[in-house]
Design a protein around this motif. Sequence first.
Motif, mmCIF file in Angstrom:
data_model
loop_
_atom_site.group_PDB
_atom_site.id
_atom_site.type_symbol
_atom_site.label_atom_id
_atom_site.label_comp_id
_atom_site.label_asym_id
_atom_site.label_seq_id
_atom_site.Cartn_x
_atom_site.Cartn_y
_atom_site.Cartn_z
ATOM 1 N N GLY A 153 -8.008 10.522 2.248
ATOM 2 C CA GLY A 153 -6.796 9.939 1.676
ATOM 3 C C GLY A 153 -5.679 10.967 1.696
ATOM 4 O O GLY A 153 -5.107 11.312 0.667
ATOM 5 N N GLU B 173 0.037 17.797 -8.540
ATOM 6 C CA GLU B 173 0.022 18.630 -7.337
ATOM 7 C C GLU B 173 -0.342 20.076 -7.675
ATOM 8 O O GLU B 173 -1.160 20.698 -6.989
ATOM 9 C CB GLU B 173 1.395 18.581 -6.653
ATOM 10 C CG GLU B 173 1.438 19.334 -5.345
ATOM 11 C CD GLU B 173 2.798 19.258 -4.658
ATOM 12 O OE1 GLU B 173 3.169 20.236 -3.976
ATOM 13 O OE2 GLU B 173 3.483 18.229 -4.804
ATOM 14 N N GLU C 43 -6.391 9.373 6.782
ATOM 15 C CA GLU C 43 -5.522 8.462 6.028
ATOM 16 C C GLU C 43 -5.627 7.047 6.598
ATOM 17 O O GLU C 43 -5.383 6.822 7.778
ATOM 18 C CB GLU C 43 -4.063 8.936 6.074
ATOM 19 C CG GLU C 43 -3.065 8.041 5.375
ATOM 20 C CD GLU C 43 -3.470 7.704 3.951
ATOM 21 O OE1 GLU C 43 -3.610 6.497 3.652
ATOM 22 O OE2 GLU C 43 -3.654 8.641 3.148
ATOM 23 N N SER D 289 -3.903 4.191 5.352
ATOM 24 C CA SER D 289 -2.662 3.423 5.282
ATOM 25 C C SER D 289 -1.836 3.562 6.573
ATOM 26 O O SER D 289 -1.554 4.670 7.027
ATOM 27 C CB SER D 289 -1.828 3.885 4.084
ATOM 28 O OG SER D 289 -0.519 3.362 4.146
ATOM 29 N N GLY E 220 -2.597 11.080 2.689
ATOM 30 C CA GLY E 220 -1.209 10.781 2.346
ATOM 31 C C GLY E 220 -0.234 11.518 3.238
ATOM 32 O O GLY E 220 -0.281 11.428 4.463
ATOM 33 N N LYS E 221 0.653 12.294 2.626
ATOM 34 C CA LYS E 221 1.666 13.046 3.383
ATOM 35 C C LYS E 221 1.121 14.355 3.958
ATOM 36 O O LYS E 221 1.819 15.065 4.667
ATOM 37 C CB LYS E 221 2.854 13.346 2.467
ATOM 38 C CG LYS E 221 3.634 12.121 2.067
ATOM 39 C CD LYS E 221 4.602 12.391 0.925
ATOM 40 C CE LYS E 221 5.718 13.325 1.327
ATOM 41 N NZ LYS E 221 6.721 13.487 0.250
ATOM 42 N N PHE F 191 1.922 4.442 -3.319
ATOM 43 C CA PHE F 191 1.715 5.886 -3.219
ATOM 44 C C PHE F 191 2.961 6.701 -3.558
ATOM 45 O O PHE F 191 2.860 7.880 -3.879
ATOM 46 C CB PHE F 191 1.227 6.258 -1.818
ATOM 47 C CG PHE F 191 -0.218 5.972 -1.584
ATOM 48 C CD1 PHE F 191 -1.192 6.878 -1.960
ATOM 49 C CD2 PHE F 191 -0.613 4.773 -1.012
ATOM 50 C CE1 PHE F 191 -2.533 6.608 -1.753
ATOM 51 C CE2 PHE F 191 -1.954 4.491 -0.808
ATOM 52 C CZ PHE F 191 -2.911 5.409 -1.178
ATOM 53 N N ASP G 95 0.836 -1.201 0.000
ATOM 54 C CA ASP G 95 0.000 0.000 0.000
ATOM 55 C C ASP G 95 0.871 1.252 0.000
ATOM 56 O O ASP G 95 0.648 2.199 -0.756
ATOM 57 C CB ASP G 95 -0.901 -0.037 1.240
ATOM 58 C CG ASP G 95 -2.035 0.957 1.163
ATOM 59 O OD1 ASP G 95 -2.518 1.210 0.057
ATOM 60 O OD2 ASP G 95 -2.434 1.490 2.213
ATOM 61 N N PHE G 96 1.895 1.253 0.834
ATOM 62 C CA PHE G 96 2.808 2.388 0.932
ATOM 63 C C PHE G 96 3.560 2.621 -0.378
ATOM 64 O O PHE G 96 3.642 3.747 -0.880
ATOM 65 C CB PHE G 96 3.796 2.127 2.072
ATOM 66 C CG PHE G 96 4.936 3.099 2.127
ATOM 67 C CD1 PHE G 96 4.745 4.408 2.524
ATOM 68 C CD2 PHE G 96 6.220 2.704 1.764
ATOM 69 C CE1 PHE G 96 5.796 5.312 2.573
ATOM 70 C CE2 PHE G 96 7.280 3.600 1.805
ATOM 71 C CZ PHE G 96 7.069 4.901 2.208
ATOM 72 N N LEU H 109 2.299 11.106 7.729
ATOM 73 C CA LEU H 109 1.357 12.228 7.847
ATOM 74 C C LEU H 109 1.472 12.892 9.218
ATOM 75 O O LEU H 109 1.588 14.122 9.315
ATOM 76 C CB LEU H 109 -0.073 11.710 7.621
ATOM 77 C CG LEU H 109 -1.220 12.682 7.928
ATOM 78 C CD1 LEU H 109 -1.195 13.873 6.985
ATOM 79 C CD2 LEU H 109 -2.569 11.971 7.865
ATOM 80 N N LEU I 128 1.685 5.339 5.787
ATOM 81 C CA LEU I 128 1.486 6.720 5.341
ATOM 82 C C LEU I 128 0.981 7.589 6.479
ATOM 83 O O LEU I 128 1.322 8.763 6.572
ATOM 84 C CB LEU I 128 0.510 6.769 4.162
ATOM 85 C CG LEU I 128 1.113 6.656 2.768
ATOM 86 C CD1 LEU I 128 0.027 6.648 1.718
ATOM 87 C CD2 LEU I 128 2.088 7.801 2.490
ATOM 88 N N TYR J 131 3.774 11.167 -5.558
ATOM 89 C CA TYR J 131 4.395 12.407 -5.084
ATOM 90 C C TYR J 131 5.490 12.921 -6.025
ATOM 91 O O TYR J 131 6.010 14.006 -5.827
ATOM 92 C CB TYR J 131 4.922 12.198 -3.664
ATOM 93 C CG TYR J 131 3.772 11.968 -2.711
ATOM 94 C CD1 TYR J 131 2.956 13.025 -2.308
ATOM 95 C CD2 TYR J 131 3.449 10.688 -2.275
ATOM 96 C CE1 TYR J 131 1.873 12.819 -1.475
ATOM 97 C CE2 TYR J 131 2.362 10.474 -1.442
ATOM 98 C CZ TYR J 131 1.579 11.545 -1.044
ATOM 99 O OH TYR J 131 0.491 11.336 -0.240
#
Length: 269
Positions: free
Chosen positions: A54, A31, A76, A78, A56-57, A21, A17-18, A85, A81, A25
Amino acid sequence: MEIINEINQKKRIYVDDFLSFIPIYEDKKRERVLKRLLLKNKEFIENKVCVEAGAGKGIFSKYMVFLGAKKVYAIEESFYLFKILKENVKYEKKIIPINKKIEDFLPDEEIDLLFQEFYGSLLFDESLLALEKIKFKPKRVIPDGGALWGMILKEKEIIKKDKIYEKNWKEILKNVLVTDLFPFIKFTPHFKIIEWKYGEFFKKSFEFEIKRKGDFLVFSSEIKDRGKSILKTWEAKTWSLIFTPISGKKFLLQFKYKDAYTEVKFKWI
């Protein structure tokens, strides 16, 4: 990216999963366009309570704070993640990181804006259907629409550039959807297959008739907001095209929500 050693199944799921993603990025165009969309909707963010689904970061959660949000719930699911975050937003008092699926999040206050980017290469093949399961009703969802497009690819275009390709691939890959099969192909949208808008009834099973002649069907998606195109994903860096051999005049495409993700079924009929 692929895990090649034997590891515990639970960790494999978390790490897979990680890893999925990480490439996202690297896509700075994605973005930029999403930040531009948030900026255009500053009136729904400034002094408002927002949610990033979701997260993420936490890039967009932090940007909403920059635009004046009163509070941002950064959701989030995950495991790994979420750790990143929490670290990234630890000095942001207005951001509340929550390790949950967006479907399980139930705020105790009214939500003004929900920001999400659950779009997949087949539009719904990530977790866009999860938005039908949320337990709160935001005043505004950004982005709120999308489309799935199709392109017809002729075998001669493949043979010209791919020395490995052989005609029997079409039989081997019948009814199979494959990402990045021919990475040299530039996508041109020939016809729209699905149009989606948040809050409207969505039929999850489609029969679509092909009216052009060719050898492969290629899929790609588009992100929209209020009917306007935000990002044609075939122009972005990290989005995959999806290929399948044509073996009929009509195909069936079905989407089924399953534990925060979408199960996809496809066949020629």
